[in-house]
Design a protein around this motif. Sequence first.
Motif, PDB file in Angstrom:
ATOM      1  N   ASN A 448      22.720 -15.445   1.484  1.00 48.51           N
ATOM      2  CA  ASN A 448      22.454 -16.961   2.200  1.00 48.51           C
ATOM      3  C   ASN A 448      21.171 -17.449   1.824  1.00 48.51           C
ATOM      4  OD1 ASN A 448      23.917 -15.558   4.115  1.00 48.51           O
ATOM      5  ND2 ASN A 448      22.915 -14.221   5.298  1.00 48.51           N
ATOM      6  N   ALA A 449      20.705 -16.881   0.005  1.00 50.86           N
ATOM      7  CA  ALA A 449      19.700 -17.594  -0.193  1.00 50.86           C
ATOM      8  C   ALA A 449      20.339 -18.003  -0.954  1.00 50.86           C
ATOM      9  CB  ALA A 449      18.790 -17.225  -0.568  1.00 50.86           C
ATOM     10  N   ALA A 450      21.138 -18.212  -1.724  1.00 53.06           N
ATOM     11  CA  ALA A 450      21.967 -18.181  -3.110  1.00 53.06           C
ATOM     12  C   ALA A 450      23.048 -19.913  -1.826  1.00 53.06           C
ATOM     13  CB  ALA A 450      22.362 -17.179  -3.551  1.00 53.06           C
ATOM     14  N   LYS A 451      23.318 -19.420  -1.563  1.00 57.57           N
ATOM     15  CA  LYS A 451      24.732 -20.436  -0.751  1.00 57.57           C
ATOM     16  C   LYS A 451      23.526 -21.863  -0.445  1.00 57.57           C
ATOM     17  CE  LYS A 451      27.175 -19.623   2.601  1.00 57.57           C
ATOM     18  NZ  LYS A 451      27.846 -18.259   3.653  1.00 57.57           N
ATOM     19  N   LYS A 452      22.363 -21.380   0.250  1.00 55.37           N
ATOM     20  CA  LYS A 452      20.987 -22.670   0.662  1.00 55.37           C
ATOM     21  C   LYS A 452      20.787 -23.533  -0.590  1.00 55.37           C
ATOM     22  CE  LYS A 452      19.158 -19.878   5.016  1.00 55.37           C
ATOM     23  NZ  LYS A 452      17.897 -19.748   5.503  1.00 55.37           N
ATOM     24  N   ARG A 453      20.763 -22.857  -1.535  1.00 53.05           N
ATOM     25  CA  ARG A 453      20.320 -23.176  -2.841  1.00 53.05           C
ATOM     26  C   ARG A 453      21.243 -24.063  -3.010  1.00 53.05           C
ATOM     27  NH1 ARG A 453      17.786 -18.169  -3.893  1.00 53.05           N
ATOM     28  NH2 ARG A 453      20.472 -17.503  -5.227  1.00 53.05           N
ATOM     29  N   ILE A 454      22.245 -23.932  -2.949  1.00 47.45           N
ATOM     30  CA  ILE A 454      23.523 -24.228  -4.448  1.00 47.45           C
ATOM     31  C   ILE A 454      23.422 -25.878  -2.866  1.00 47.45           C
ATOM     32  CG2 ILE A 454      26.171 -24.231  -4.382  1.00 47.45           C
ATOM     33  CD1 ILE A 454      26.316 -21.479  -5.145  1.00 47.45           C
ATOM     34  N   SER A 455      23.569 -25.192  -2.081  1.00 45.38           N
ATOM     35  CA  SER A 455      23.866 -26.295  -0.948  1.00 45.38           C
ATOM     36  C   SER A 455      22.240 -27.848  -0.636  1.00 45.38           C
ATOM     37  CB  SER A 455      23.986 -26.192   0.851  1.00 45.38           C
ATOM     38  OG  SER A 455      23.598 -26.767   1.682  1.00 45.38           O
ATOM     39  N   ARG A 456      21.765 -27.092  -1.349  1.00 49.47           N
ATOM     40  CA  ARG A 456      20.263 -28.289  -1.646  1.00 49.47           C
ATOM     41  C   ARG A 456      20.532 -28.999  -3.319  1.00 49.47           C
ATOM     42  NH1 ARG A 456      16.468 -23.715  -0.613  1.00 49.47           N
ATOM     43  NH2 ARG A 456      16.234 -23.358  -2.407  1.00 49.47           N
ATOM     44  N   ILE A 457      21.389 -28.306  -3.874  1.00 45.82           N
ATOM     45  CA  ILE A 457      21.564 -28.894  -5.635  1.00 45.82           C
ATOM     46  C   ILE A 457      22.649 -29.922  -4.777  1.00 45.82           C
ATOM     47  CG2 ILE A 457      22.452 -28.423  -7.622  1.00 45.82           C
ATOM     48  CD1 ILE A 457      20.877 -25.759  -7.696  1.00 45.82           C
ATOM     49  N   MET A 458      24.076 -29.375  -4.621  1.00 45.13           N
ATOM     50  CA  MET A 458      25.085 -30.812  -3.849  1.00 45.13           C
ATOM     51  C   MET A 458      24.969 -31.899  -3.227  1.00 45.13           C
ATOM     52  SD  MET A 458      27.914 -26.900  -4.598  1.00 45.13           S
ATOM     53  CE  MET A 458      29.707 -28.550  -4.722  1.00 45.13           C
TER      54      MET A 458
END
Length: 527
Positions: A448-458
Amino acid sequence: MGRTCCKSCGSESLTRDEVSGSLLCANCGSIIELETFEAHIGGINDPTGTYVLVGTSGTGSILPPKEKKIFEAHKLIEDLSFKLGLSRFTSDEVSDMIVRITEGEYGMGAWFSVLVGACACIVMRRDKKSLSVAQAAAVVGCDDRELGRMITRVVDFLELKKNGEFPIYNIVTVFDQAVRDFSGFRRLSKDKIMILNKQGMFLIQCAVKWFITTGRRPMPVVVALLVFLAELNEIDVKIEDVAGEFHATVSTSKRRYKELLEALIDASRALPWGKDVTLKNIKKNAPFVIQYMEMKSMLKVKGQNSETFDLDDVIKECLRTVSDYQLDERVVGVSNSQYFEIEHRSESDWPSVNDMNISHECLSLIYTKFLEEKGYDTPSKDKRNVSGIKKMMGVDLHSCSEWWKGISDLSKKLMLEEILEKDVGLDPMPPSFTRGLLANERRRERINAAKKRISRIMSPDSVGIELVSKFHTENEARPKKRRRNKGEVVDWEDFIIEALLLHQVKEEEIEKGHYNTLLDLYVFSSL
């Protein structure tokens, strides 16, 4: 060539003896040794000499290579059998198994010693006797993993599992033999060793029910239990010495010892003071916890035609007849006396056992009274009233040996199905299963934390202007010396999870934690 003469007197008058055929001097009667030499050259049936070397045929010739190999193999089997403490009959069974495996060829070298140790373990296990792989590996001089692989190969080659000649490893049998062989218990009497054996039998079968032995090496568990029994009965031993005697790893034995104490702490939660039991005081509370577990294990399963009871009923019934205990205010104490004043209370006013803060001493007397009413053997009333009260006044219950009754079926060897059916007040999940669930939850949080980081970058616009302004405001408000980033910590596992998510790997597969396999299938194969 000169004439033969006597070396003693120099006379040349010689004669031959008619009985022995030796040449004698006619003057002094000395034997002329020159003429008595005869060379014995021939096969194995010819006369043998007086001094025969080991490994020769008796005529001075060396054995053929095949016969010498068989001779050395038999010698090695006898030597290892003696070091392992095998009987003559068991040693012959080991030799017969090796003949079946090698087709009578035997062998030489380090691998043959490992084969002998493997066959010894298999024969002992087939005869329902105790011989650990660690002990056999120490005698043979190899690694226990190497010996384990050889055991597997021998079992598969002889198809012992299909024929039912290779029973399941029984840790109860191993513990039974360990109690008898342990050097720290040799100075004790036979009766004391028998009591220790029953106590350990009860606890080792509880450990089987608690899954402490599942998937673990047996000897560290046995070592941990021996150390706990010694401390429970005030016998001075060290876990390092016990582990060295039984060829167990010290660190693993300490972990099993801690797991055993933690399981007893969990079992003590059902007692009125169970919430106060910790690793520091579990050894003092262990007699009462084992008493409770022993009483709990004697309960019959629902559906059977037998008397059943629970802890609430036991304590309430015993508290109803307060006069039978003959206790005064000094023994009961102010904090416990309120629970004995229930003659005029109704059933609905009685507190639950878990809500009662009854002391160790009072509950011990309650349990003893309950056993008397059920017809079990207990100490005499006079002895309990005099010495028992003195011990309670001195708070010396830990040194009292009367806490152990040994009336539970778990004090005897039971089948695995019978052990699992018993109720000892604690029925936990396997530790490996619990750790697996915790690991899955931890990986789910990382996903879940990795999905949030990816979402912030993309899609940075989705973060929002308010979050960005708030971030800058907090940074400006901080002192310059404390501008160290205290955000989330990202390690190699987070990077791997991000890479797998970017390659469209399912989250259910990532939760299993097989990162290397997933990287080979989805990441490296696409390069």
